[in-house]
Design an enzyme around this catalytic site. Structure first.
Site, PDB file in Angstrom:
ATOM      1  CG  HIS A  17      -1.959  -1.071   1.178  1.00  0.00           C
ATOM      2  ND1 HIS A  17      -3.300  -0.804   1.016  1.00  0.00           N
ATOM      3  CD2 HIS A  17      -1.860  -2.423   1.288  1.00  0.00           C
ATOM      4  CE1 HIS A  17      -3.978  -1.938   1.027  1.00  0.00           C
ATOM      5  NE2 HIS A  17      -3.118  -2.934   1.186  1.00  0.00           N
ATOM      6  CG  ASP A 106      -4.908   2.356   1.703  1.00  0.00           C
ATOM      7  OD1 ASP A 106      -5.893   1.667   1.398  1.00  0.00           O
ATOM      8  OD2 ASP A 106      -3.737   1.952   1.590  1.00  0.00           O
TER       9      ASP A 106
END
Length: 449
Positions: A17, A106
Site C-alpha cells: 500500500h 487509502d
C-alpha cells in the site's frame, strides 16, 4: 508569496500500500504541491529519508511496538488502525499550521475520509487494488444476499467452478473459487464486515484514484464512475526518483551474477510478496515441482514466508538448477533479460511490475483480492496461466513447463503488447499521464477556492 496546495496522504501501513501511494506523493511534490505523508511509526522509520521534498509524519497504529505487522498478523493491524487511529489523525490534521487542501486516503483507511468530512476538507480515496477487484469489493454485500458467501473450503470442485452471476460485468468471468479470500469467511466475521464497511465509507470520498490504466481495465474503470463522480486512473505508477522500494529487510543482490550466466528468457522468477505465507508442506511441493520441471528458477523467500517457522529452505531441497535469495528488488529482476516468466501470488503491484517488464505470469493467488487478479491475468488479459487450486508438485511442474515452453510464444505476444500500452499510457499525451495532470490541476483548483 503564494502558499502551495497542501495534500495529506495516508496509506495503510504495509509495503504493498505504501509503495504506490509514495510514488504518487513524489509526483505531486515534483508538481510543486506540499505533501505530508503519514505512516505508522514502524513504516515511518523505513522511509522518512527517502524523498527530501516530502514531509514524513507518523501516528501510532494502536499495536504494541513489538507486535508483528506482517503475515497473519496483518489482520490485527487492520482492526487496530480502524479503531485506534481516527482521533489521533483528526488531532494531527486539525493542528497543522498549513491547512490541508485535501486528504488522499487509502481505501482501507477510510476513517481518514470521515475525519476529512468532519473537518470540511475534500477527501479522495486511493484504492491500491485493481479496478476489477475494487468493483468486486463494492459487491460483497450483494454476494452475501445471493448466498455466494461463504465459499466453503473443501467444497466439491464442480461447485467451486460455478460462475458467480451477481457482479455486473463479471458474470462470465469469475467462478466461486475466484472470489476474494475473505469470501471463505462467515458473513458475520469481523474481517469480512471490515471490508464491507470500508467500501461503504469510501463512497463519501469526492473522487477515486486507481493505479491502473485504460488498456488493461477500461470496462471496470468506467463502471466505478457509477460510484464516484471522478476516477483518476494514473497507472502504472513509476517512481520519478531512482531508489529502492521501502522494505524492512536487507536487499539481497547475490542473484545478479547467476542471472547474467543464464540464457535469455530462460529463468522463472518466483515470489509470494510481502504479506502472504505458505505452509511448510506447500513450500516443499512448490520446490519439488520447480526442480522437476528442469527450468532454471530464482525464488525470493523472505524470512517469514513459512507459517509459524523459518523461511529457510531445508538442505535436502537445494538444487543447482534453482537459486534462493532473500528480499530482492523485484522490478530489477523482472527487467533482466534472463527472466522469462513470473510465478506470482498476484498482488496488484507485482502484476503491474510484470506487465511493465513484459513478462508472462503463473498465477497462484493466496489472500485478499489476489484471486480476482489471477483470474483476470489468465482469462481476461491473456497474460499468463492460472494455478488457483491446490499446488501439488505435479501441477507446479506442468504449469511451469507450459508457461516457459508450450505457451511461451502465444502469451509473450500479449505481454509485449500490454507492456507497450503501459508505457504509452504514462507517456506525454497518454491517458494515465493526462489523468495524473488532471488530478494535480483539480487539487490546485480546490486550493484556489
Amino acid at each position: 508569496m503564494d502558499v502551495p496546495p497542501h495534500v495529506v496522504i495516508l496509506p495503510f501501513p504495509a509495503v504493498g500500500h505504501i509503495k504506490p501511494m509514495l510514488m504518487l506523493a513524489e509526483h505531486l511534490s515534483l508538481a510543486g504541491l506540499t505533501i505530508s505523508f503519514v505512516n505508522n511509526e514502524q513504516s515511518h522509520q523505513l522511509i522518512r529519508r527517502r524523498s527530501p521534498g516530502i514531509n514524513f509524519l507518523s501516528i501510532p497504529d494502536g499495536l504494541p511496538p513489538d507486535h508483528p505487522r506482517s503475515g497473519p498478523s496483518i489482520v490485527d493491524l487492520l482492526i487496530s488502525t480502524s479503531t485506534a487511529c481516527k482521533p489521533i489523525f483528526k488531532h494531527l490534521i486539525a493542528s497543522m499550521t498549513h491547512a490541508p487542501t485535501c486528504v488522499i486516503a487509502d481505501g482501507i483507511m477510510s476513517f481518514s475520509i470521515d475525519v476529512a468530512v468532519e473537518l470540511g476538507i475534500p477527501a479522495i480515496a486511493f484504492r491500491t487494488y485493481s479496478a476489477t477487484s475494487t468493483w468486486t469489493y463494492f459487491h460483497l454485500q450483494n454476494l452475501i444476499q445471493e448466498g455466494e458467501i461463504p465459499v466453503v473450503a473443501g467444497t466439491e470442485s464442480e461447485e467451486l467452478e460455478r460462475q458467480v452471476r451477481c457482479i455486473p460485468g463479471l458474470e462470465k468471468i469469475l467462478r466461486r473459487r475466484d472470489l476474494p479470500s475473505i469470501c471463505r469467511l462467515d458473513p458475520h466475521n469481523q474481517i469480512l464486515q471490515f471490508f464491507i464497511n470500508q467500501a461503504s465509507k469510501m463512497r463519501n470520498a469526492s473522487a477515486l484514484i486507481l493505479n491502473t490504466f485504460d488498456s488493461l481495465e477500461a470496462p471496470f474503470i468506467s463502471r466505478l464512475h457509477s460510484i464516484f463522480p471522478t476516477v483518476y486512473a494514473i497507472g502504472p505508477l513509476r517512481s520519478p526518483a531512482q531508489h529502492d522500494s521501502p522494505t524492512p529487510l536487507q536487499i539481497d543482490k547475490s542473484y545478479i551474477q547467476w542471472l547474467d550466466s543464464q540464457p535469455s528468457r530462460s529463468v522463472l522468477y518466483v515470489s509470494f510478496g510481502s504479506v502472504a505465507t505458505l505452509s511448510r508442506d506447500e513450500l516443499v511441493e512448490f520446490w519439488h515441482g520447480l526442480v522437476n520441471s528442469e527450468i532454471p528458477f530464482l525464488w525470493a523467500i523472505r524470512p517469514d514466508l513459512i507459517d509459524n517457522g523459518s523461511g529457510a529452505v531445508p538442505d535436502d531441497l537445494r538444487s543447482k538448477r534453482g537459486r534462493i535469495v532473500g528480499w530482492a528488488p523485484q522490478e530489477e529482476i523482472l527487467a533482466h533479460d534472463a527472466v522469462g516468466g513470473f510465478l506470482t501470488h498476484c498482488g496488484w503491484n507485482s502484476i503491474l511490475e510484470s506487465v511493465w517488464a513484459g513478462k508472462p505470469m503463473i498465477c497462484r493467488p493466496l489472500v485478499a483480492e489476489q484471486q480476482v487478479n489471477g483470474r483476470c491475468v489468465s482469462e481476461v488479459w491473456g497474460l499468463g496461466l492460472d494455478m488457483n487450486r491446490l499446488s501439488d508438485r505435479s501441477v507446479v511442474e506442468k504449469v511451469a513447463r507450459d508457461l516457459m515452453e508450450g505457451e511461451k510464444e502465444r502469451i509473450s505476444r500479449s505481454t509485449a503488447r500490454m507492456a507497450h500500452d503501459a508505457r504509452d499510457s504514462i507517456s506525454e499525451g497518454g491517458a494515465s499521464y493526462e489523468n495524473l495532470h488532471k488530478l494535480i490541476s483539480d487539487i490546485k483548483i480546490l486550493h484556489s477556492k
